[in-house]
Design a protein around this motif. Structure first.
Motif, PDB file in Angstrom:
ATOM      1  N   PRO A 181     -32.617  37.875  19.089  1.00  0.00           N
ATOM      2  CA  PRO A 181     -31.999  36.650  19.593  1.00  0.00           C
ATOM      3  C   PRO A 181     -30.512  36.651  19.262  1.00  0.00           C
ATOM      4  CG  PRO A 181     -32.967  36.184  17.480  1.00  0.00           C
ATOM      5  CD  PRO A 181     -33.229  37.655  17.756  1.00  0.00           C
ATOM      6  N   SER A 182     -29.763  35.826  19.938  1.00  0.00           N
ATOM      7  CA  SER A 182     -28.363  35.630  19.571  1.00  0.00           C
ATOM      8  C   SER A 182     -28.276  34.503  18.554  1.00  0.00           C
ATOM      9  CB  SER A 182     -27.536  35.277  20.809  1.00  0.00           C
ATOM     10  OG  SER A 182     -27.879  33.988  21.291  1.00  0.00           O
ATOM     11  N   SER A 183     -27.145  34.415  17.870  1.00  0.00           N
ATOM     12  CA  SER A 183     -26.971  33.357  16.880  1.00  0.00           C
ATOM     13  C   SER A 183     -27.010  31.982  17.530  1.00  0.00           C
ATOM     14  CB  SER A 183     -25.650  33.550  16.133  1.00  0.00           C
ATOM     15  OG  SER A 183     -24.544  33.473  17.030  1.00  0.00           O
ATOM     16  N   LEU A 184     -26.457  31.858  18.739  1.00  0.00           N
ATOM     17  CA  LEU A 184     -26.474  30.576  19.428  1.00  0.00           C
ATOM     18  C   LEU A 184     -27.890  30.187  19.841  1.00  0.00           C
ATOM     19  CD1 LEU A 184     -23.297  30.556  21.715  1.00  0.00           C
ATOM     20  CD2 LEU A 184     -23.760  29.151  19.699  1.00  0.00           C
ATOM     21  N   ALA A 185     -28.696  31.180  20.218  1.00  0.00           N
ATOM     22  CA  ALA A 185     -30.084  30.890  20.566  1.00  0.00           C
ATOM     23  C   ALA A 185     -30.836  30.358  19.357  1.00  0.00           C
ATOM     24  CB  ALA A 185     -30.767  32.145  21.097  1.00  0.00           C
ATOM     25  N   VAL A 186     -30.589  30.942  18.187  1.00  0.00           N
ATOM     26  CA  VAL A 186     -31.243  30.480  16.965  1.00  0.00           C
ATOM     27  C   VAL A 186     -30.783  29.068  16.624  1.00  0.00           C
ATOM     28  CG1 VAL A 186     -31.508  30.885  14.487  1.00  0.00           C
ATOM     29  CG2 VAL A 186     -31.557  32.817  16.089  1.00  0.00           C
ATOM     30  N   ASP A 187     -29.481  28.809  16.752  1.00  0.00           N
ATOM     31  CA  ASP A 187     -28.962  27.473  16.469  1.00  0.00           C
ATOM     32  C   ASP A 187     -29.584  26.434  17.402  1.00  0.00           C
ATOM     33  OD1 ASP A 187     -27.374  28.511  14.487  1.00  0.00           O
ATOM     34  OD2 ASP A 187     -25.539  28.541  15.702  1.00  0.00           O
ATOM     35  N   LEU A 188     -29.651  26.762  18.688  1.00  0.00           N
ATOM     36  CA  LEU A 188     -30.219  25.832  19.660  1.00  0.00           C
ATOM     37  C   LEU A 188     -31.694  25.580  19.368  1.00  0.00           C
ATOM     38  CD1 LEU A 188     -29.957  24.140  22.218  1.00  0.00           C
ATOM     39  CD2 LEU A 188     -30.446  26.211  23.546  1.00  0.00           C
ATOM     40  N   ALA A 189     -32.426  26.644  19.045  1.00  0.00           N
ATOM     41  CA  ALA A 189     -33.853  26.502  18.734  1.00  0.00           C
ATOM     42  C   ALA A 189     -34.060  25.611  17.514  1.00  0.00           C
ATOM     43  CB  ALA A 189     -34.477  27.874  18.519  1.00  0.00           C
ATOM     44  N   ALA A 190     -33.281  25.845  16.471  1.00  0.00           N
ATOM     45  CA  ALA A 190     -33.420  25.058  15.247  1.00  0.00           C
ATOM     46  C   ALA A 190     -33.085  23.591  15.490  1.00  0.00           C
ATOM     47  CB  ALA A 190     -32.526  25.632  14.151  1.00  0.00           C
ATOM     48  N   ARG A 234     -33.818  40.564  25.244  1.00  0.00           N
ATOM     49  CA  ARG A 234     -33.370  39.762  24.107  1.00  0.00           C
ATOM     50  C   ARG A 234     -33.485  38.277  24.426  1.00  0.00           C
ATOM     51  NH1 ARG A 234     -28.048  38.058  24.988  1.00  0.00           N
ATOM     52  NH2 ARG A 234     -27.069  38.993  26.827  1.00  0.00           N
ATOM     53  N   ALA A 235     -33.390  37.468  23.389  1.00  0.00           N
ATOM     54  CA  ALA A 235     -33.460  36.019  23.548  1.00  0.00           C
ATOM     55  C   ALA A 235     -32.054  35.453  23.426  1.00  0.00           C
ATOM     56  CB  ALA A 235     -34.380  35.413  22.486  1.00  0.00           C
ATOM     57  N   SER A 236     -31.414  35.251  24.549  1.00  0.00           N
ATOM     58  CA  SER A 236     -30.055  34.739  24.563  1.00  0.00           C
ATOM     59  C   SER A 236     -30.060  33.210  24.550  1.00  0.00           C
ATOM     60  CB  SER A 236     -29.322  35.230  25.816  1.00  0.00           C
ATOM     61  OG  SER A 236     -29.972  34.732  26.976  1.00  0.00           O
ATOM     62  N   PHE A 237     -28.883  32.627  24.374  1.00  0.00           N
ATOM     63  CA  PHE A 237     -28.752  31.178  24.406  1.00  0.00           C
ATOM     64  C   PHE A 237     -29.236  30.618  25.735  1.00  0.00           C
ATOM     65  CE2 PHE A 237     -26.457  27.349  25.547  1.00  0.00           C
ATOM     66  CZ  PHE A 237     -26.542  26.565  24.414  1.00  0.00           C
ATOM     67  N   GLU A 238     -28.890  31.285  26.831  1.00  0.00           N
ATOM     68  CA  GLU A 238     -29.265  30.775  28.147  1.00  0.00           C
ATOM     69  C   GLU A 238     -30.776  30.750  28.335  1.00  0.00           C
ATOM     70  OE1 GLU A 238     -28.106  33.189  31.452  1.00  0.00           O
ATOM     71  OE2 GLU A 238     -28.276  35.044  30.294  1.00  0.00           O
ATOM     72  N   LEU A 239     -31.490  31.734  27.794  1.00  0.00           N
ATOM     73  CA  LEU A 239     -32.946  31.741  27.931  1.00  0.00           C
ATOM     74  C   LEU A 239     -33.578  30.650  27.072  1.00  0.00           C
ATOM     75  CD1 LEU A 239     -33.984  35.484  28.187  1.00  0.00           C
ATOM     76  CD2 LEU A 239     -33.115  33.915  29.924  1.00  0.00           C
ATOM     77  N   ALA A 240     -33.014  30.407  25.900  1.00  0.00           N
ATOM     78  CA  ALA A 240     -33.507  29.312  25.071  1.00  0.00           C
ATOM     79  C   ALA A 240     -33.297  27.983  25.783  1.00  0.00           C
ATOM     80  CB  ALA A 240     -32.792  29.314  23.718  1.00  0.00           C
ATOM     81  N   GLN A 241     -32.150  27.832  26.421  1.00  0.00           N
ATOM     82  CA  GLN A 241     -31.879  26.596  27.141  1.00  0.00           C
ATOM     83  C   GLN A 241     -32.837  26.426  28.318  1.00  0.00           C
ATOM     84  OE1 GLN A 241     -28.718  26.384  29.840  1.00  0.00           O
ATOM     85  NE2 GLN A 241     -28.315  24.205  29.560  1.00  0.00           N
ATOM     86  N   LYS A 242     -33.098  27.502  29.039  1.00  0.00           N
ATOM     87  CA  LYS A 242     -34.021  27.425  30.179  1.00  0.00           C
ATOM     88  C   LYS A 242     -35.424  27.048  29.710  1.00  0.00           C
ATOM     89  CE  LYS A 242     -31.483  30.714  33.086  1.00  0.00           C
ATOM     90  NZ  LYS A 242     -31.164  29.777  34.190  1.00  0.00           N
ATOM     91  N   ALA A 243     -35.839  27.584  28.570  1.00  0.00           N
ATOM     92  CA  ALA A 243     -37.146  27.209  28.018  1.00  0.00           C
ATOM     93  C   ALA A 243     -37.197  25.714  27.725  1.00  0.00           C
ATOM     94  CB  ALA A 243     -37.427  28.013  26.747  1.00  0.00           C
ATOM     95  N   LEU A 244     -36.152  25.187  27.114  1.00  0.00           N
ATOM     96  CA  LEU A 244     -36.117  23.769  26.783  1.00  0.00           C
ATOM     97  C   LEU A 244     -36.105  22.898  28.027  1.00  0.00           C
ATOM     98  CD1 LEU A 244     -33.537  23.871  23.861  1.00  0.00           C
ATOM     99  CD2 LEU A 244     -35.972  23.335  23.678  1.00  0.00           C
ATOM    100  N   MET A 245     -35.367  23.325  29.044  1.00  0.00           N
ATOM    101  CA  MET A 245     -35.293  22.535  30.270  1.00  0.00           C
ATOM    102  C   MET A 245     -36.636  22.474  30.983  1.00  0.00           C
ATOM    103  SD  MET A 245     -32.285  21.296  30.397  1.00  0.00           S
ATOM    104  CE  MET A 245     -32.186  20.684  32.081  1.00  0.00           C
ATOM    105  N   ALA A 246     -37.508  23.457  30.727  1.00  0.00           N
ATOM    106  CA  ALA A 246     -38.844  23.471  31.327  1.00  0.00           C
ATOM    107  C   ALA A 246     -39.890  22.852  30.417  1.00  0.00           C
ATOM    108  CB  ALA A 246     -39.249  24.906  31.668  1.00  0.00           C
ATOM    109  N   GLY A 247     -39.471  22.389  29.239  1.00  0.00           N
ATOM    110  CA  GLY A 247     -40.415  21.782  28.308  1.00  0.00           C
ATOM    111  C   GLY A 247     -41.263  22.785  27.563  1.00  0.00           C
ATOM    112  N   LEU A 248     -40.804  24.021  27.432  1.00  0.00           N
ATOM    113  CA  LEU A 248     -41.548  25.066  26.734  1.00  0.00           C
ATOM    114  C   LEU A 248     -41.259  25.012  25.240  1.00  0.00           C
ATOM    115  CD1 LEU A 248     -41.003  27.936  29.281  1.00  0.00           C
ATOM    116  CD2 LEU A 248     -43.224  27.424  28.271  1.00  0.00           C
TER     117      LEU A 248
END
Length: 286
Positions: free
Chosen positions: A239-248, A216-230
């Protein structure tokens, strides 16, 4: 180095048939990561690519952004009676001038194989400032390319074939080439190992690439993607709701339930190129 798998005798019950067999299990062992000689965190992981795991963890925590930030990574002697090395303790030495984080506040640096953020003091503490923005990344991924990524990731999971018990993370180009893959009993560890490989290869930020994960795509994985510039995160599950919020909020493209040509695009749909199928046009994700 530690073992990745072990063999255990099990009682096997299939309907009315009872027997015994030897099963292959994935190894889960603790890894203590030290920073400049001081204990930083302990995570439960599958042995292998430990240096990548440590480097990726430090990227996720905002401590480093390039290979130049690391002076050395080395295993420390284990606490065994015979003095042998367990390969379960390693120390990362930062280069001169790289700030050492406060290791006494905000975080209980113990993580399990299922949650890399359970020790965070609050949700606000998780919102680490990324070194790069992905909002303006112009990359595009076609539906056909995305559709092939789960099978390519699965085909590269060598240990999963023997155990059925590992998560995987893969790095893909817009043409569908898989540049690297990492496996681990913990999904966040698999991503850290992949990001750690990238930082040690001086590839950060990972612009114009996609991160594909087996769970699944959790908030922590979305954050790790962002920290790597992905700019793109794709997952075979929800995905979790927090992951969607962070992505948006961040401009990250988030794709879930990616299974063949079926997928849901939860954020950043402008990066998804819709191709017409052979008979009817594909509708834009709702």
């Amino acid at each position: 180095m530690g073992r990745v798998t072990v063999r255990e005798k099990v009682l096997r019950i299939r309907g009315g048939t009872v027997g015994s067999r030897v099963d292959t299990l994935v190894v889960e062992e603790p890894l203590e990561i030290r920073l400049n000689g001081r204990a930083l965190t302990v995570t439960m992981r599958t042995p292998g690519h430990d240096f990548d795991l440590a480097a990726g963890f430090l990227v996720s925590e905002g401590v480093i952004t390039s290979a130049a930030d690391i002076a050395a990574i080395r295993y420390c002697a284990g606490a065994t009676e015979d003095g042998s090395n367990t390969y379960n303790v390693l120390d990362v030495s930062l280069s001169p001038g790289v700030a050492v984080p406060d290791m006494t506040l905000e975080r209980n640096f113990y993580t399990t194989s299922s949650c890399g953020l359970c020790g965070k003091a609050s949700l606000e503490a998780v919102a680490t400032t990324a070194s790069w923005s992905v909002a303006e990344d112009p990359v595009r991924f076609g539906v056909a390319t995305l559709a092939e990524m789960p099978d390519r990731l699965r085909d590269a999971q060598r240990v999963f074939d023997r155990t059925g018990g590992l998560h995987a993370a893969g790095l893909f180009t817009p043409e569908g080439e898989m540049l690297a893959v990492r496996e681990d009993v913990g999904r966040h560890n698999a991503v850290d190992k992949l990001v750690g490989w990238a930082v040690r290869e001086d590839r950060l930020p990972l612009r114009e690439h996609a991160l594909m994960v087996s769970g699944r795509a959790s908030f922590e994985l979305a954050q790790k993607a962002l920290m790597a510039g992905l700019p793109v995160l794709a997952a075979v599950s929800a995905p979790s709701s927090l992951a969607v919020d962070l992505a948006a909020d961040s401009g990250l493209t988030l794709v879930g339930f990616l299974r063949g040509t079926s997928m849901n695009v939860y954020a950043g749909r402008h990066r998804i190129t819709l191709e017409k199928a052979s008979t009817t046009p594909m509708a834009a994700p709702g």
